[in-house]
Design a protein around this motif. Structure first.
Motif, PDB file in Angstrom:
ATOM      1  N   ALA A 109       0.805  -1.221   0.000  1.00 32.58           N
ATOM      2  CA  ALA A 109       0.000   0.000   0.000  1.00 32.58           C
ATOM      3  C   ALA A 109       0.836   1.269   0.000  1.00 32.58           C
ATOM      4  CB  ALA A 109      -0.948   0.003   1.196  1.00 32.58           C
ATOM      5  N   ALA A 137       2.550  -7.890   2.579  1.00 29.91           N
ATOM      6  CA  ALA A 137       1.850  -7.568   3.823  1.00 29.91           C
ATOM      7  C   ALA A 137       2.426  -8.322   5.013  1.00 29.91           C
ATOM      8  CB  ALA A 137       0.362  -7.899   3.683  1.00 29.91           C
ATOM      9  N   MET A 201      -9.152  -7.774   7.103  1.00 29.95           N
ATOM     10  CA  MET A 201      -7.756  -7.995   6.769  1.00 29.95           C
ATOM     11  C   MET A 201      -7.230  -9.206   7.543  1.00 29.95           C
ATOM     12  SD  MET A 201      -4.861  -6.901   5.332  1.00 29.95           S
ATOM     13  CE  MET A 201      -5.117  -5.173   4.962  1.00 29.95           C
ATOM     14  N   TRP A 211     -11.450  -4.371  14.032  1.00 29.38           N
ATOM     15  CA  TRP A 211     -11.441  -2.940  13.739  1.00 29.38           C
ATOM     16  C   TRP A 211     -11.249  -2.175  15.041  1.00 29.38           C
ATOM     17  CZ3 TRP A 211     -15.505  -1.331   9.494  1.00 29.38           C
ATOM     18  CH2 TRP A 211     -15.193  -2.016   8.311  1.00 29.38           C
ATOM     19  N   ASP A 232      -3.963  -7.607   2.011  1.00 32.85           N
ATOM     20  CA  ASP A 232      -3.253  -6.342   1.833  1.00 32.85           C
ATOM     21  C   ASP A 232      -4.261  -5.210   1.650  1.00 32.85           C
ATOM     22  OD1 ASP A 232      -3.653  -5.668  -1.117  1.00 32.85           O
ATOM     23  OD2 ASP A 232      -2.773  -7.662  -1.274  1.00 32.85           O
ATOM     24  N   MET A 233      -3.807  -4.005   1.969  1.00 30.55           N
ATOM     25  CA  MET A 233      -4.688  -2.835   1.953  1.00 30.55           C
ATOM     26  C   MET A 233      -5.201  -2.480   0.556  1.00 30.55           C
ATOM     27  SD  MET A 233      -5.217  -1.542   5.003  1.00 30.55           S
ATOM     28  CE  MET A 233      -4.548  -1.662   6.660  1.00 30.55           C
ATOM     29  N   LEU A 237      -9.111  -2.054  -0.255  1.00 33.80           N
ATOM     30  CA  LEU A 237      -9.614  -0.750  -0.686  1.00 33.80           C
ATOM     31  C   LEU A 237     -10.338  -0.872  -2.025  1.00 33.80           C
ATOM     32  CD1 LEU A 237      -9.420   2.228   0.386  1.00 33.80           C
ATOM     33  CD2 LEU A 237      -7.638   2.552  -1.330  1.00 33.80           C
ATOM     34  N   VAL A 249      -9.169   1.527   6.858  1.00 34.09           N
ATOM     35  CA  VAL A 249      -7.811   1.638   6.318  1.00 34.09           C
ATOM     36  C   VAL A 249      -7.171   2.918   6.836  1.00 34.09           C
ATOM     37  CG1 VAL A 249      -8.357   0.354   4.203  1.00 34.09           C
ATOM     38  CG2 VAL A 249      -8.634   2.837   4.250  1.00 34.09           C
ATOM     39  N   ILE A 253      -4.136   6.178   2.700  1.00 33.45           N
ATOM     40  CA  ILE A 253      -4.367   5.187   1.644  1.00 33.45           C
ATOM     41  C   ILE A 253      -5.705   5.420   0.962  1.00 33.45           C
ATOM     42  CG2 ILE A 253      -4.745   2.713   1.246  1.00 33.45           C
ATOM     43  CD1 ILE A 253      -2.646   2.159   3.371  1.00 33.45           C
TER      44      ILE A 253
END
Length: 323
Positions: A109, A137, A201, A211, A232-233, A237, A249, A253
């Motif tokens: 990311a 990641a 994730m 979260w 991975d971000m 996303l 996120v 990003i």
């Protein structure tokens, strides 16, 4: 029988003296070349012959010649010794100037958001350094995996690492696409996430990340559920942009997609602050010039150094509860 685990002493002692005598066919000229006395050369060769278990030279009052054992020893020892000298020179060169291969482990990311311009300017400034980026990641052990340094979010860096800040602290933001939010009632409270598709994730150790939020002065971790898991971000996303669900996120990003109208912030009053992104490495005492040059380049462009524990300890020791 007890094994001997001690380091063998003097395995190469006398080899340089032997090679010089073999080249000049003279103990005196070999001594002059190496800057020692003929007696010292003679003693070194005798000690080498004792270790080898064979005479290497035929000595007379008028000349010095090689025995058959000496000829065979010279045939193998000369190129090996020259390689050893060359290896020392190469290592010395890398220890004196920025050169060689600089290996960095980074999250995918941050490459487009942070590294592209930084790496481009560094490569232009230091053409003798090759930069290898391993984008992953996974939270790798940089010493065990042969990396010079790594780049990670501050909360994932071990406290014994030395770190250089690359970005300011930033919020962990929850975002969703306008299309998704037209289909679902916009969440106003943390508990509203129970009724939403939440993109998750998976860490490299196999666990799925909860979260994180703040509710007043209290840190909160929420176990969410949803139709999609990424490691991975950028992938997560992208799924949020496609309307698959909400994603949490780092704000930088998501910033580009938010600015373009592809994503919308939600639950902003509950967004926690993350320490930011850092370059990290094990020890100043082990630092090669190539890494020192890169760190100086980062500092000149990005900011000051900081021991990672100072920023992260407060975040890690805050009282958390499960929702």
């Amino acid at each position: 029988m007890k094994q001997n685990f001690t380091v063998r002493q003097g395995a190469l002692d006398g080899v340089e003296a032997f090679l010089s005598v073999a080249q000049h066919r003279s103990f005196r000229r070999a001594a002059a070349e190496l800057g020692v006395t003929p007696s010292a050369i003679s003693q070194a060769v005798r000690a080498l012959e004792a270790r080898v278990g064979a005479a290497l030279f035929i000595r007379t009052t008028r000349s010095v010649g090689l025995t058959e054992a000496g000829e065979r020893f010279l045939l193998r020892a000369k190129p090996a010794f020259e390689e050893l000298v060359a290896a020392s020179e190469v290592a010395r060169d890398l220890g004196q100037r920025p050169a060689g291969l600089l290996r960095l482990t980074v999250p995918r990311a941050v490459v487009p958001h942070l590294l592209e311009q930084l790496i481009a300017s560094f490569c232009q400034a230091y053409p003798d350094v090759e930069v290898e980026i391993a984008a992953s990641a996974d939270l790798v052990d940089i010493a065990a995996e042969g990396f010079d340094a790594g780049i990670r979010l501050g909360q994932f860096i071990e406290a014994d690492m030395i770190a250089v800040r690359l970005t300011p602290s930033h919020p962990l933001t929850v975002v969703g696409s306008p299309d998704y939010l037209r289909r679902r009632q916009r969440p106003e409270l943390i508990d509203d996430l129970r009724r939403h598709a939440c993109l998750r994730m998976r860490h490299s150790n196999g666990s799925i990340a909860p979260w994180s939020f703040v509710n007043g002065n209290e840190a909160v971790e929420v176990i969410v559920s949803g139709p999609f898991i990424a490691n991975d971000m950028p992938t997560m996303l992208g799924a949020a942009v496609e309307g698959l669900g909400l994603a949490q996120v780092p704000e930088p990003i998501a910033a580009g997609a938010v600015k373009a109208g592809k994503l919308v912030h939600v639950l902003e009053p509950f967004a926690p602050m993350a320490p930011g992104v850092f370059l990290y490495y094990p020890s100043r005492h082990q630092m090669m010039p190539k890494l020192r040059a890169f760190i100086d380049h980062v500092k000149n462009r990005s900011g000051a150094t900081n021991k990672i524990g100072i920023d992260i300890d407060d975040e890690r020791t805050r009282r958390r509860r499960r929702v």
